[in-house]
Design a protein around this motif. Sequence first.
Motif, mmCIF file in Angstrom:
data_model
loop_
_atom_site.group_PDB
_atom_site.id
_atom_site.type_symbol
_atom_site.label_atom_id
_atom_site.label_comp_id
_atom_site.label_asym_id
_atom_site.label_seq_id
_atom_site.Cartn_x
_atom_site.Cartn_y
_atom_site.Cartn_z
ATOM 1 N N MET A 1 29.761 -45.851 -39.275
ATOM 2 C CA MET A 1 30.712 -45.017 -40.023
ATOM 3 C C MET A 1 30.063 -44.539 -41.315
ATOM 4 N N THR A 2 30.158 -43.241 -41.558
ATOM 5 C CA THR A 2 29.537 -42.661 -42.744
ATOM 6 C C THR A 2 30.490 -42.719 -43.925
ATOM 7 N N THR A 3 29.941 -43.088 -45.084
ATOM 8 C CA THR A 3 30.732 -43.093 -46.306
ATOM 9 C C THR A 3 30.213 -41.991 -47.213
ATOM 10 N N CYS A 4 30.714 -41.925 -48.434
ATOM 11 C CA CYS A 4 30.264 -40.882 -49.369
ATOM 12 C C CYS A 4 29.892 -41.528 -50.696
ATOM 13 N N LEU A 5 29.160 -40.776 -51.507
ATOM 14 C CA LEU A 5 28.680 -41.298 -52.780
ATOM 15 C C LEU A 5 29.842 -41.687 -53.682
ATOM 16 N N ALA A 6 30.912 -40.902 -53.650
ATOM 17 C CA ALA A 6 32.067 -41.197 -54.503
ATOM 18 C C ALA A 6 32.679 -42.549 -54.151
ATOM 19 N N ASP A 7 32.732 -42.872 -52.846
ATOM 20 C CA ASP A 7 33.289 -44.162 -52.424
ATOM 21 C C ASP A 7 32.410 -45.313 -52.898
ATOM 22 N N ILE A 8 31.090 -45.138 -52.836
ATOM 23 C CA ILE A 8 30.170 -46.174 -53.306
ATOM 24 C C ILE A 8 30.331 -46.371 -54.810
ATOM 25 N N ALA A 9 30.496 -45.277 -55.537
ATOM 26 C CA ALA A 9 30.675 -45.363 -56.993
ATOM 27 C C ALA A 9 31.958 -46.121 -57.329
ATOM 28 N N GLN A 10 33.029 -45.857 -56.580
ATOM 29 C CA GLN A 10 34.310 -46.499 -56.854
ATOM 30 C C GLN A 10 34.331 -47.974 -56.469
ATOM 31 N N ALA A 16 29.657 -52.717 -49.975
ATOM 32 C CA ALA A 16 29.385 -53.381 -48.699
ATOM 33 C C ALA A 16 28.186 -52.717 -48.021
ATOM 34 N N LEU A 17 27.138 -53.502 -47.791
ATOM 35 C CA LEU A 17 25.942 -52.999 -47.119
ATOM 36 C C LEU A 17 25.768 -53.732 -45.795
ATOM 37 N N PRO A 18 25.225 -53.063 -44.776
ATOM 38 C CA PRO A 18 24.656 -51.715 -44.817
ATOM 39 C C PRO A 18 25.736 -50.638 -44.911
ATOM 40 N N SER A 27 21.056 -39.024 -41.875
ATOM 41 C CA SER A 27 21.727 -40.269 -42.248
ATOM 42 C C SER A 27 20.803 -41.133 -43.097
ATOM 43 N N LEU A 28 21.287 -41.535 -44.258
ATOM 44 C CA LEU A 28 20.581 -42.471 -45.137
ATOM 45 C C LEU A 28 21.306 -43.804 -45.026
ATOM 46 N N THR A 29 20.603 -44.819 -44.491
ATOM 47 C CA THR A 29 21.206 -46.137 -44.306
ATOM 48 C C THR A 29 20.733 -47.066 -45.411
ATOM 49 N N LEU A 30 21.653 -47.460 -46.273
ATOM 50 C CA LEU A 30 21.355 -48.379 -47.366
ATOM 51 C C LEU A 30 21.395 -49.800 -46.824
ATOM 52 N N THR A 31 20.287 -50.530 -46.939
ATOM 53 C CA THR A 31 20.211 -51.853 -46.315
ATOM 54 C C THR A 31 20.182 -53.007 -47.313
ATOM 55 N N GLN A 32 19.661 -52.779 -48.516
ATOM 56 C CA GLN A 32 19.541 -53.876 -49.484
ATOM 57 C C GLN A 32 19.684 -53.338 -50.904
ATOM 58 N N SER A 33 20.609 -53.897 -51.641
ATOM 59 C CA SER A 33 20.768 -53.514 -53.039
ATOM 60 C C SER A 33 19.679 -54.178 -53.876
ATOM 61 N N LEU A 34 18.945 -53.368 -54.643
ATOM 62 C CA LEU A 34 17.883 -53.880 -55.498
ATOM 63 C C LEU A 34 18.299 -53.922 -56.962
ATOM 64 N N ARG A 45 17.016 -50.424 -51.105
ATOM 65 C CA ARG A 45 16.095 -50.214 -49.981
ATOM 66 C C ARG A 45 16.905 -49.517 -48.902
ATOM 67 N N ALA A 46 16.292 -48.532 -48.241
ATOM 68 C CA ALA A 46 17.061 -47.747 -47.278
ATOM 69 C C ALA A 46 16.153 -47.223 -46.171
ATOM 70 N N THR A 47 16.789 -46.698 -45.124
ATOM 71 C CA THR A 47 16.081 -46.057 -44.019
ATOM 72 C C THR A 47 16.531 -44.610 -43.929
ATOM 73 N N TRP A 48 15.555 -43.717 -43.859
ATOM 74 C CA TRP A 48 15.850 -42.281 -43.803
ATOM 75 C C TRP A 48 14.808 -41.616 -42.911
ATOM 76 N N CYS A 49 15.264 -40.887 -41.893
ATOM 77 C CA CYS A 49 14.359 -40.218 -40.948
ATOM 78 C C CYS A 49 13.362 -41.207 -40.341
ATOM 79 N N GLY A 50 13.812 -42.430 -40.086
ATOM 80 C CA GLY A 50 12.972 -43.429 -39.454
ATOM 81 C C GLY A 50 11.999 -44.130 -40.384
ATOM 82 N N GLU A 51 12.047 -43.830 -41.693
ATOM 83 C CA GLU A 51 11.135 -44.442 -42.655
ATOM 84 C C GLU A 51 11.896 -45.298 -43.662
#
Length: 236
Positions: A1-10, A16-18, A27-34, A45-51
């Motif tokens: 499920m995709t979220t938005c930047l505003a929801d993460i800010a709030q 909640a990760l990922p 899709s940018l998947t956030l996996t670990q808060s640094l 730390r995140a995954t984007w375009c397989g990287e």
Amino acid sequence: MTTCLADIAQAGRDIALPAVIDVNGESLTLTQSLRLLPGKRLVARATWCGETVLAKLFFRQKNWQDENAGFQRLQASGLTTPAQLLTKPVDNGGVVLYQFIDCATPLDQLWLAFDNQAKRQHLTQIKQILAQLQHAQLVQRDLHLGNFLVQDEKLWVIDPASVSTAATTQVFQQNTALFIAQLPLPDRQLAITSLQADSATVSAIDAMWQQRQQQYLKKILRDCTDVAAGQQDGVH
């Protein structure tokens, strides 16, 4: 499920990760808060375009703009800094993606385990970085050990948002003094020698150290007063 930047800010500190957000159609998947500064930014730390990438999510547009401006200054100076892969305004802020530096550790996490020889080696590199910044008429505000990543024996300069222009010798002296004043006290003389600090810089170090001590004492007194008041009010 995709979220938005505003929801993460709030979400404040309850992110909640990922988590997945859409950036530039991918899709940018956030996996670990640094690092998280609620209401300001999330570094993850995140995954984007397989990287694997380093993602910086800014919840205010000005902070996103400062990051981009600082990166451009660092890049123009020729200093070693992670490559910027993408930058895009999103909602009321923006997202910046950087090259993820494998097997790298912030210098402040390694410092206390170093012997004096290792500290001197890294201070010599920092001296060269400061000279390069000065040549480019730049300073890194709030300069401290955490502004550098260590990969093997290589130092990477990070935190572009804190990089601004400067044109006077006094500003550069104050910046060097701030860096030394924030080191552990036993390392201060080592840094003064290694960075070849002049008398004006040494004087500024002493003044900043005294100021930091006073601020620390005020904080302790304030906390003690708050505790005492809480106990009187029946709060323990």
